[in-house]
Scaffold this motif. Structure first.
Motif, PDB file in Angstrom:
ATOM      1  N   HIS A  99      53.406  50.220  27.209  1.00  0.00           N
ATOM      2  CA  HIS A  99      52.933  49.494  28.385  1.00  0.00           C
ATOM      3  C   HIS A  99      53.762  49.823  29.620  1.00  0.00           C
ATOM      4  O   HIS A  99      53.223  49.905  30.730  1.00  0.00           O
ATOM      5  N   LYS A 100      55.066  50.016  29.450  1.00  0.00           N
ATOM      6  CA  LYS A 100      55.911  50.367  30.598  1.00  0.00           C
ATOM      7  C   LYS A 100      55.466  51.697  31.206  1.00  0.00           C
ATOM      8  O   LYS A 100      55.414  51.839  32.431  1.00  0.00           O
ATOM      9  N   ARG A 101      55.140  52.648  30.350  1.00  0.00           N
ATOM     10  CA  ARG A 101      54.698  53.954  30.837  1.00  0.00           C
ATOM     11  C   ARG A 101      53.337  53.845  31.522  1.00  0.00           C
ATOM     12  O   ARG A 101      53.130  54.388  32.615  1.00  0.00           O
ATOM     13  N   ILE A 102      52.412  53.119  30.904  1.00  0.00           N
ATOM     14  CA  ILE A 102      51.058  52.987  31.447  1.00  0.00           C
ATOM     15  C   ILE A 102      51.073  52.228  32.778  1.00  0.00           C
ATOM     16  O   ILE A 102      50.452  52.656  33.766  1.00  0.00           O
ATOM     17  N   VAL A 103      51.791  51.100  32.822  1.00  0.00           N
ATOM     18  CA  VAL A 103      51.819  50.282  34.038  1.00  0.00           C
ATOM     19  C   VAL A 103      52.527  51.022  35.165  1.00  0.00           C
ATOM     20  O   VAL A 103      52.122  50.920  36.333  1.00  0.00           O
ATOM     21  N   ALA A 104      53.576  51.777  34.854  1.00  0.00           N
ATOM     22  CA  ALA A 104      54.272  52.565  35.879  1.00  0.00           C
ATOM     23  C   ALA A 104      53.310  53.561  36.521  1.00  0.00           C
ATOM     24  O   ALA A 104      53.312  53.752  37.753  1.00  0.00           O
ATOM     25  N   GLU A 105      52.466  54.192  35.705  1.00  0.00           N
ATOM     26  CA  GLU A 105      51.474  55.130  36.234  1.00  0.00           C
ATOM     27  C   GLU A 105      50.436  54.404  37.085  1.00  0.00           C
ATOM     28  O   GLU A 105      50.016  54.911  38.134  1.00  0.00           O
ATOM     29  N   GLU A 106      50.019  53.219  36.645  1.00  0.00           N
ATOM     30  CA  GLU A 106      49.016  52.451  37.388  1.00  0.00           C
ATOM     31  C   GLU A 106      49.546  52.031  38.754  1.00  0.00           C
ATOM     32  O   GLU A 106      48.845  52.152  39.773  1.00  0.00           O
ATOM     33  N   PHE A 107      50.784  51.547  38.798  1.00  0.00           N
ATOM     34  CA  PHE A 107      51.349  51.090  40.060  1.00  0.00           C
ATOM     35  C   PHE A 107      51.735  52.260  40.972  1.00  0.00           C
ATOM     36  O   PHE A 107      51.847  52.101  42.181  1.00  0.00           O
ATOM     37  N   GLU A 108      51.952  53.434  40.365  1.00  0.00           N
ATOM     38  CA  GLU A 108      52.231  54.609  41.192  1.00  0.00           C
ATOM     39  C   GLU A 108      50.968  55.033  41.946  1.00  0.00           C
ATOM     40  O   GLU A 108      51.024  55.421  43.110  1.00  0.00           O
ATOM     41  N   LYS A 109      49.816  54.912  41.266  1.00  0.00           N
ATOM     42  CA  LYS A 109      48.549  55.235  41.913  1.00  0.00           C
ATOM     43  C   LYS A 109      48.121  54.134  42.877  1.00  0.00           C
ATOM     44  O   LYS A 109      47.572  54.407  43.944  1.00  0.00           O
TER      45      LYS A 109
END
Length: 297
Positions: free
Chosen positions: A241-251
């Protein structure tokens, strides 16, 4: 508290199931028969029968518990990424002057969370827990009231009486589970929730101390399953989840809203100054009225 919740799902008289109700007929009775099957038909004994039956029941509802933990983990990670936006709002909430200002700030926080995909309820929902509760209820009563359990022994322990050894083991297991679950919490929240790390195991110890060893054996197996589930969440689910959410908030970076409280200013002007700051047209009208009163006299 747990026993009160459990008792509410099965019809009882003086604490003993009456044998009526859908939970008893569809869950408690079949689980009791399964315990008896392992204990007598397979010759494993009632202690092993309780363990095997608990493992089967836990295996059935394990996906639900893991799904609930999955949703909670995802929301917790999103909330962590949203801290730079939420922390200033929370600080203003603590320093709010009155109830109206607090309400405006709370509305602002709710709007920010909604816009950034964060649920106030942690995204868990009640449905998974409601589905699991009848199963917990059934195995609790099956472990306690299945005929033959109270007269049986397991590793030299009388299953019909409280066991200090099992109580101590269960207390340690649930403390480990609480400690592991705290590691997945934000450090600031962890400090606030530190008391719960001791309260939960203590409650289990108190209940185990006053319950037959057959029930404590069920709690022991449940504690092991919860530890396994929490380890999966900490070391597999949460990093994902940390990896997925980091990508989401980067976009899509967190969206901050303009402070709604900036338009709300309470009138704190002293009454004595009202006349001094009164508009000229109001002052002139007051003078005319006063002049009229003086002429009439």
């Amino acid at each position: 508290m747990a026993i009160i919740v459990l008792a509410g799902c099965v019809q009882t008289k003086n604490g003993v199931p009456t044998g009526e109700g859908w939970v008893y007929n569809f869950l408690v009775a079949p689980m009791g028969q399964l315990i008896t099957f392992f204990a007598k038909d397979q010759g494993f004994g009632y202690g092993t029968g309780i363990i095997l039956t608990t493992l089967i029941v836990r295996a059935i509802i394990f996906p639900l518990g893991l799904y609930q933990a999955w949703k909670a983990s995802y929301q917790a990670v999103r909330r962590e990424h949203l801290k730079p936006v939420l922390d200033p709002i929370q600080e203003r909430l603590k320093n709010a002057k009155d109830q109206q200002e607090q309400l405006l700030i709370q509305q602002e926080m709710m709007a920010v969370q909604k816009e950034n995909g964060v649920s106030m309820f942690g995204g868990m929902g009640c449905l998974p827990l409601l589905i699991q509760m009848p199963f917990f209820t059934a195995i609790f009563y099956a472990a306690r009231y299945t005929p033959g359990v109270t007269e049986a022994t397991f590793l030299g322990m009388d299953l019909g009486k409280p066991s200090l050894i099992l109580t101590a083991v269960v207390g340690i297991l649930y403390f480990i589970q609480s400690y592991i679950s705290m590691q997945a919490v934000d450090p600031m929240q962890r400090e606030q929730m530190k008391t719960m790390m001791y309260v939960s195991p203590l409650m289990i110890v108190v209940m185990s101390f006053t319950s037959p060893a057959g029930v404590t054996l069920y709690w022991l197996v449940g504690g092991i399953i919860q530890i396994i589930q929490q380890l999966i969440v900490n070391y597999l689910v949460r990093p994902y989840h940390k990896r997925i959410v980091a990508e989401e908030f980067e976009k899509n970076p967190p969206k901050a809203r303009p402070a709604t409280t900036s338009t709300y200013k309470k009138d704190v002007t002293p009454a004595s100054m009202n006349q001094a700051i009164m508009p000229n047209n109001i002052k002139k009208s007051n003078k005319k009225r006063n002049a009229g009163k003086q002429r009439s006299r």
